[in-house]
Design a protein around this motif. Sequence first.
Motif, mmCIF file in Angstrom:
data_model
loop_
_atom_site.group_PDB
_atom_site.id
_atom_site.type_symbol
_atom_site.label_atom_id
_atom_site.label_comp_id
_atom_site.label_asym_id
_atom_site.label_seq_id
_atom_site.Cartn_x
_atom_site.Cartn_y
_atom_site.Cartn_z
ATOM 1 N N ALA A 234 -9.260 0.143 6.958
ATOM 2 C CA ALA A 234 -9.006 1.279 6.570
ATOM 3 C C ALA A 234 -8.577 1.979 5.455
ATOM 4 O O ALA A 234 -9.190 2.679 4.160
ATOM 5 C CB ALA A 234 -8.843 2.504 7.734
ATOM 6 N N ASN A 235 -7.539 1.166 5.407
ATOM 7 C CA ASN A 235 -6.836 1.223 4.270
ATOM 8 C C ASN A 235 -8.017 0.369 2.319
ATOM 9 O O ASN A 235 -7.654 0.778 1.256
ATOM 10 C CB ASN A 235 -5.681 1.009 3.604
ATOM 11 C CG ASN A 235 -4.350 1.579 4.341
ATOM 12 O OD1 ASN A 235 -4.416 2.847 4.893
ATOM 13 N ND2 ASN A 235 -3.791 1.156 4.563
ATOM 14 N N TRP B 180 3.190 -1.072 6.281
ATOM 15 C CA TRP B 180 3.673 -1.175 7.431
ATOM 16 C C TRP B 180 4.748 -2.383 6.826
ATOM 17 O O TRP B 180 4.865 -3.606 8.106
ATOM 18 C CB TRP B 180 3.832 -1.194 8.664
ATOM 19 C CG TRP B 180 3.116 0.089 9.526
ATOM 20 C CD1 TRP B 180 1.815 0.182 9.350
ATOM 21 C CD2 TRP B 180 4.259 0.794 9.650
ATOM 22 N NE1 TRP B 180 2.050 1.779 9.075
ATOM 23 C CE2 TRP B 180 2.541 2.712 9.665
ATOM 24 C CE3 TRP B 180 4.945 1.175 9.703
ATOM 25 C CZ2 TRP B 180 3.250 3.648 9.676
ATOM 26 C CZ3 TRP B 180 5.533 2.220 10.523
ATOM 27 C CH2 TRP B 180 4.515 3.615 10.421
ATOM 28 N N TYR C 85 1.083 -1.502 -0.252
ATOM 29 C CA TYR C 85 -0.120 -0.201 0.278
ATOM 30 C C TYR C 85 0.767 1.530 0.009
ATOM 31 O O TYR C 85 1.734 1.069 0.915
ATOM 32 C CB TYR C 85 -1.015 -0.107 1.233
ATOM 33 C CG TYR C 85 -1.771 1.339 1.277
ATOM 34 C CD1 TYR C 85 -2.779 1.230 0.478
ATOM 35 C CD2 TYR C 85 -1.270 2.382 1.840
ATOM 36 C CE1 TYR C 85 -3.642 1.998 0.115
ATOM 37 C CE2 TYR C 85 -2.448 3.091 1.912
ATOM 38 C CZ TYR C 85 -3.383 3.444 1.036
ATOM 39 O OH TYR C 85 -4.628 4.676 1.166
ATOM 40 N N ASP D 72 -6.426 -2.796 12.576
ATOM 41 C CA ASP D 72 -7.170 -1.516 11.594
ATOM 42 C C ASP D 72 -6.752 -0.847 10.203
ATOM 43 O O ASP D 72 -7.724 -0.261 9.808
ATOM 44 C CB ASP D 72 -6.884 -0.712 13.042
ATOM 45 C CG ASP D 72 -7.474 -1.437 14.652
ATOM 46 O OD1 ASP D 72 -7.994 -2.557 13.826
ATOM 47 O OD2 ASP D 72 -6.703 -1.543 15.254
ATOM 48 N N GLU D 73 -5.091 -0.466 9.992
ATOM 49 C CA GLU D 73 -4.957 0.661 8.773
ATOM 50 C C GLU D 73 -5.594 0.250 8.025
ATOM 51 O O GLU D 73 -5.488 0.499 7.432
ATOM 52 C CB GLU D 73 -3.835 0.819 9.137
ATOM 53 C CG GLU D 73 -3.290 1.666 8.237
ATOM 54 C CD GLU D 73 -1.890 2.335 8.568
ATOM 55 O OE1 GLU D 73 -1.275 3.108 7.749
ATOM 56 O OE2 GLU D 73 -1.103 2.961 9.828
ATOM 57 N N ALA D 74 -5.026 -1.699 8.231
ATOM 58 C CA ALA D 74 -5.255 -2.240 6.597
ATOM 59 C C ALA D 74 -6.354 -2.276 6.581
ATOM 60 O O ALA D 74 -6.935 -1.939 4.950
ATOM 61 C CB ALA D 74 -5.458 -3.385 6.587
ATOM 62 N N GLY E 203 -3.111 -2.239 15.445
ATOM 63 C CA GLY E 203 -3.271 -0.738 15.590
ATOM 64 C C GLY E 203 -2.775 -1.332 13.475
ATOM 65 O O GLY E 203 -3.491 -0.495 12.430
ATOM 66 N N MET E 204 -1.715 -2.066 12.725
ATOM 67 C CA MET E 204 -1.613 -1.920 11.986
ATOM 68 C C MET E 204 -2.831 -2.609 10.888
ATOM 69 O O MET E 204 -3.221 -2.315 9.331
ATOM 70 C CB MET E 204 -0.246 -3.571 11.285
ATOM 71 C CG MET E 204 1.053 -2.523 11.443
ATOM 72 S SD MET E 204 2.336 -3.830 12.120
ATOM 73 C CE MET E 204 2.139 -3.890 10.456
ATOM 74 N N SER F 244 -1.757 -2.679 4.930
ATOM 75 C CA SER F 244 -1.358 -1.326 5.630
ATOM 76 C C SER F 244 0.377 -0.308 5.303
ATOM 77 O O SER F 244 0.026 0.760 5.662
ATOM 78 C CB SER F 244 -0.659 -1.600 7.255
ATOM 79 O OG SER F 244 0.377 -2.710 7.943
#
Length: 176
Positions: free
Chosen positions: A104-105, A86, A26, A100-102, A97-98, A84
């Motif tokens: 969201a992406n 990361w 990403y 959650d970010e994935a 958190g990673m 994510s």
Amino acid sequence: MTRAAFEALPEEQRARCEVVFGDFCYGFHRLVPGPARYVVTLRHPIGRIISMYQAAGMPGPSIESWVFDDERREADNHMVRKISGWKDVPFGGCTQGMLDEAIANIEADFEAVLIRGSAARSGVLLGKALGVTLPPIEVITADPDDEYDPPKEMRKRLRQLNKLDVALFKRSSEAL
């Protein structure tokens, strides 16, 4: 095409690309002038790891040694790392958190999430993402991952290491 090769193209050439196919993290969309969306195919994490292990030349080291002793990041929540953005987090260091970010992406920038093993539905979604009608996809051969089945305790250990990828895969599969 690699990320570096794409990045090296003149901006006007990158702007003319309608589809870029590759194994990118990403953030790749920032290299594309104008709007860009992702399509990703997810595979069950344990099957993916087994397949990578087989491709690495089994019967080399045990799968346990190959994953854990060598601390292979590609066998540690690889999908969450990539989606994510990361990818350089140390082995065993992936966080909620990673994940959650994935998620969201995916919600913000992904046109479709395809699931290996759900060929018919994934084909429809891919066709929609590309703006075409694809012919029905028929699975003809068995999954070669069925040839190697790690011991139950090893599967459990791989699931624990990849609990974020398992959660992402489950969430995406249920969304089909």
